[in-house]
Design a protein around this motif. Structure first.
Motif, PDB file in Angstrom:
ATOM      1  N   UNK A  36       0.826  -1.210   0.000  1.00  0.00           N
ATOM      2  CA  UNK A  36       0.000   0.000   0.000  1.00  0.00           C
ATOM      3  C   UNK A  36       0.857   1.255   0.000  1.00  0.00           C
ATOM      4  N   UNK A  37       0.334   2.308  -0.602  1.00  0.00           N
ATOM      5  CA  UNK A  37       1.059   3.574  -0.677  1.00  0.00           C
ATOM      6  C   UNK A  37       0.603   4.495   0.445  1.00  0.00           C
ATOM      7  N   UNK A  44      -3.918   6.607   3.246  1.00  0.00           N
ATOM      8  CA  UNK A  44      -5.096   7.464   3.392  1.00  0.00           C
ATOM      9  C   UNK A  44      -6.307   6.683   3.912  1.00  0.00           C
ATOM     10  N   UNK A  45      -6.929   7.238   4.945  1.00  0.00           N
ATOM     11  CA  UNK A  45      -8.184   6.748   5.544  1.00  0.00           C
ATOM     12  C   UNK A  45      -8.005   5.505   6.406  1.00  0.00           C
ATOM     13  N   UNK A  46      -6.745   5.065   6.618  1.00  0.00           N
ATOM     14  CA  UNK A  46      -6.502   3.870   7.427  1.00  0.00           C
ATOM     15  C   UNK A  46      -5.473   4.154   8.510  1.00  0.00           C
ATOM     16  N   UNK A  59       4.899  -1.050   3.688  1.00  0.00           N
ATOM     17  CA  UNK A  59       4.145  -0.004   3.008  1.00  0.00           C
ATOM     18  C   UNK A  59       5.134   0.996   2.420  1.00  0.00           C
ATOM     19  N   UNK A  60       4.623   1.895   1.591  1.00  0.00           N
ATOM     20  CA  UNK A  60       5.456   2.923   0.962  1.00  0.00           C
ATOM     21  C   UNK A  60       5.265   4.270   1.620  1.00  0.00           C
ATOM     22  N   UNK A  61       6.283   5.107   1.497  1.00  0.00           N
ATOM     23  CA  UNK A  61       6.175   6.529   1.806  1.00  0.00           C
ATOM     24  C   UNK A  61       6.909   7.291   0.710  1.00  0.00           C
ATOM     25  N   UNK A  62       6.615   8.581   0.589  1.00  0.00           N
ATOM     26  CA  UNK A  62       7.097   9.367  -0.542  1.00  0.00           C
ATOM     27  C   UNK A  62       8.154  10.372  -0.116  1.00  0.00           C
ATOM     28  N   UNK A  63       9.344  10.211  -0.659  1.00  0.00           N
ATOM     29  CA  UNK A  63      10.472  11.062  -0.275  1.00  0.00           C
ATOM     30  C   UNK A  63      10.231  12.527  -0.609  1.00  0.00           C
ATOM     31  N   UNK A  64       9.719  12.805  -1.797  1.00  0.00           N
ATOM     32  CA  UNK A  64       9.492  14.190  -2.224  1.00  0.00           C
ATOM     33  C   UNK A  64       8.580  14.916  -1.229  1.00  0.00           C
ATOM     34  N   UNK A  65       7.436  14.331  -0.935  1.00  0.00           N
ATOM     35  CA  UNK A  65       6.465  14.995  -0.067  1.00  0.00           C
ATOM     36  C   UNK A  65       6.971  15.127   1.367  1.00  0.00           C
ATOM     37  N   UNK A 274       0.678   0.710  -5.562  1.00  0.00           N
ATOM     38  CA  UNK A 274      -0.144   1.668  -6.301  1.00  0.00           C
ATOM     39  C   UNK A 274      -1.082   2.381  -5.335  1.00  0.00           C
ATOM     40  N   UNK A 275      -1.476   3.606  -5.689  1.00  0.00           N
ATOM     41  CA  UNK A 275      -2.461   4.348  -4.900  1.00  0.00           C
ATOM     42  C   UNK A 275      -3.895   3.969  -5.261  1.00  0.00           C
TER      43      UNK A 275
END
Length: 383
Positions: A36-37, A44-46, A59-65, A274-275
């Motif tokens: 999960x992203x 989101x929502x969990x 799970x994933x996390x986003x470096x840019x954000x 994927x999101x």
């Protein structure tokens, strides 16, 4: 010496699909695996408890954000992503390369790195491959990705060659910085190089050979699912895998529908994300084995059966289609929570079924039967 982090358990007799185990700092991960992203260190929502209840191991996390907000220093101060979010299983963080690529009017790519303006406040930043490794080290990512140049469907070959030249330069520099952080900081996470080359077979071969020689613990395949037709995705993915070492775990970014997942497993892919499962859930689309069910439709207003009678998740055990339609139409927050939970449970359970089918040498049969039913059109209004 770079340690082996991947054991292949069983290779299917009817193809390239295989099961295995990834050995990561925050626990083993069974493959093939859907991840999960959680862009901002939250899916989101969990809650993290929801994800643990379903059974996710990574799970994933986003470096840019996360680099832009709250900032890597704050996350490091909190004990990395695990201490910050209290998710104590594995994190994979992307490099931010895709987000920089998508900001085409706000960035400039050179051999030094990717200069870009923040989509939040317009501030200027420079991502170099070394800096991106350092930021992900601050996150204490279990798997981190190299900074790469992502290219879209339909570009000319000269542009693809230039992007690959830059990506290869960044790969070598990222590896050197990763090795330095392992030695000097005791960092335990692994680094993945990324295969690029757009949709040109000779460039894909060149890139595959390059990342193989880097001899990093696993390999990511990039530059796919960027607007190309599904059949082109499947063909290029299968072609690329043929030029990569069998013994390395392989990751394809940005796929999360059952048909794309099954294509990837068929080609020998071990990891994907994927999101879409949570995004579709927020928009009222529930995964079922008969295809996506659009809960907002009027025909479900008096339907007191579960979304999916074959699903054992708490949403299907508890709530009716009529109720789920009602809370979606009223834009209740609970609608996003329940639909996202169900969709991720569905994919997690699907991965269990896929692994069992591979281990029992019946994956191609499973894939054929699953897709026949999934594309049957049961939930289309004209059926």
């Amino acid at each position: 010496m770079i340690e082996n982090i991947f054991d292949i358990k069983h290779s299917s007799a009817d193809g390239k699909a295989r099961t295995g185990t990834l050995h990561l700092p925050h626990g083993d991960v069974q493959t093939p695996v859907f991840m999960p992203v959680g862009t901002n260190a939250t899916v989101k929502a969990l809650t993290k408890d929801d994800l643990e209840e379903i059974g996710f191991e990574i799970i994933l996390a986003n470096t840019y954000h996360l680099y832009l907000r709250p900032g890597s220093d704050i996350i490091e101060e909190a004990g990395g992503l695990h201490g910050f979010s209290k998710w104590n299983r594995n994190f994979l963080t992307d490099s931010g390369g895709f987000q920089v690529w998508s900001l085409s009017k706000l960035r400039k790519i050179t051999m030094e790195g990717a200069a870009f303006q923040s989509n939040i406040d317009g501030s200027k930043h420079l991502f170099t491959p070394e800096k991106v490794v350092d930021v992900q080290t601050q996150f204490n990512s279990d798997i981190q990705m190299q900074l790469d140049v992502c290219t879209g469907w339909g570009i000319d070959k000269n542009e693809a060659v230039h992007a690959l030249d830059v990506t290869e330069n960044w790969s070598k520099r990222a590896k050197a910085q990763w090795l330095k952080n392992r030695e000097e900081k005791g960092y335990k996470g692994i680094l993945l190089p990324i295969v690029q080359g757009n949709f040109f077979e000779d460039l894909r071969i060149r890139s595959s050979e390059f990342v193989t020689k880097l001899d990093l613990p696993a390999i990511a395949i990039g530059g796919l699912s960027v607007g190309e037709p599904p059949e082109v995705f499947a063909e290029m993915l299968d072609f690329t895998v043929q030029h990569l070492p069998v013994g390395k775990a392989k990751y394809v970014m940005g796929i999360g529908t059952p048909d794309y997942i099954l294509d990837a497993v068929h080609s020998g892919i071990d990891m994907f994300d994927c999101v879409l499962p949570t995004r579709n859930g927020r928009n009222g689309s529930y995964f079922t084995k008969d295809g996506p069910l659009p809960i907002k439709q009027e025909r479900f207003a008096h339907d007191f059966s579960p979304v999916d009678s074959e699903c054992n998740c708490k949403v299907c055990r508890t709530y009716s289609r009529a109720y789920l339609r009602h809370i979606f139409k009223e834009q209740e927050i609970l609608s996003s929570m329940l639909a996202s939970y169900h969709n991720l449970y569905f994919l997690h359970n699907m991965m269990h079924e896929i692994r069992a089918a591979i281990n029992e040498d019946r994956f191609e049969e499973y894939r054929t039967n699953f897709l026949k039913r999934y594309h049957s059109g049961k939930w289309k209004l004209n059926q």
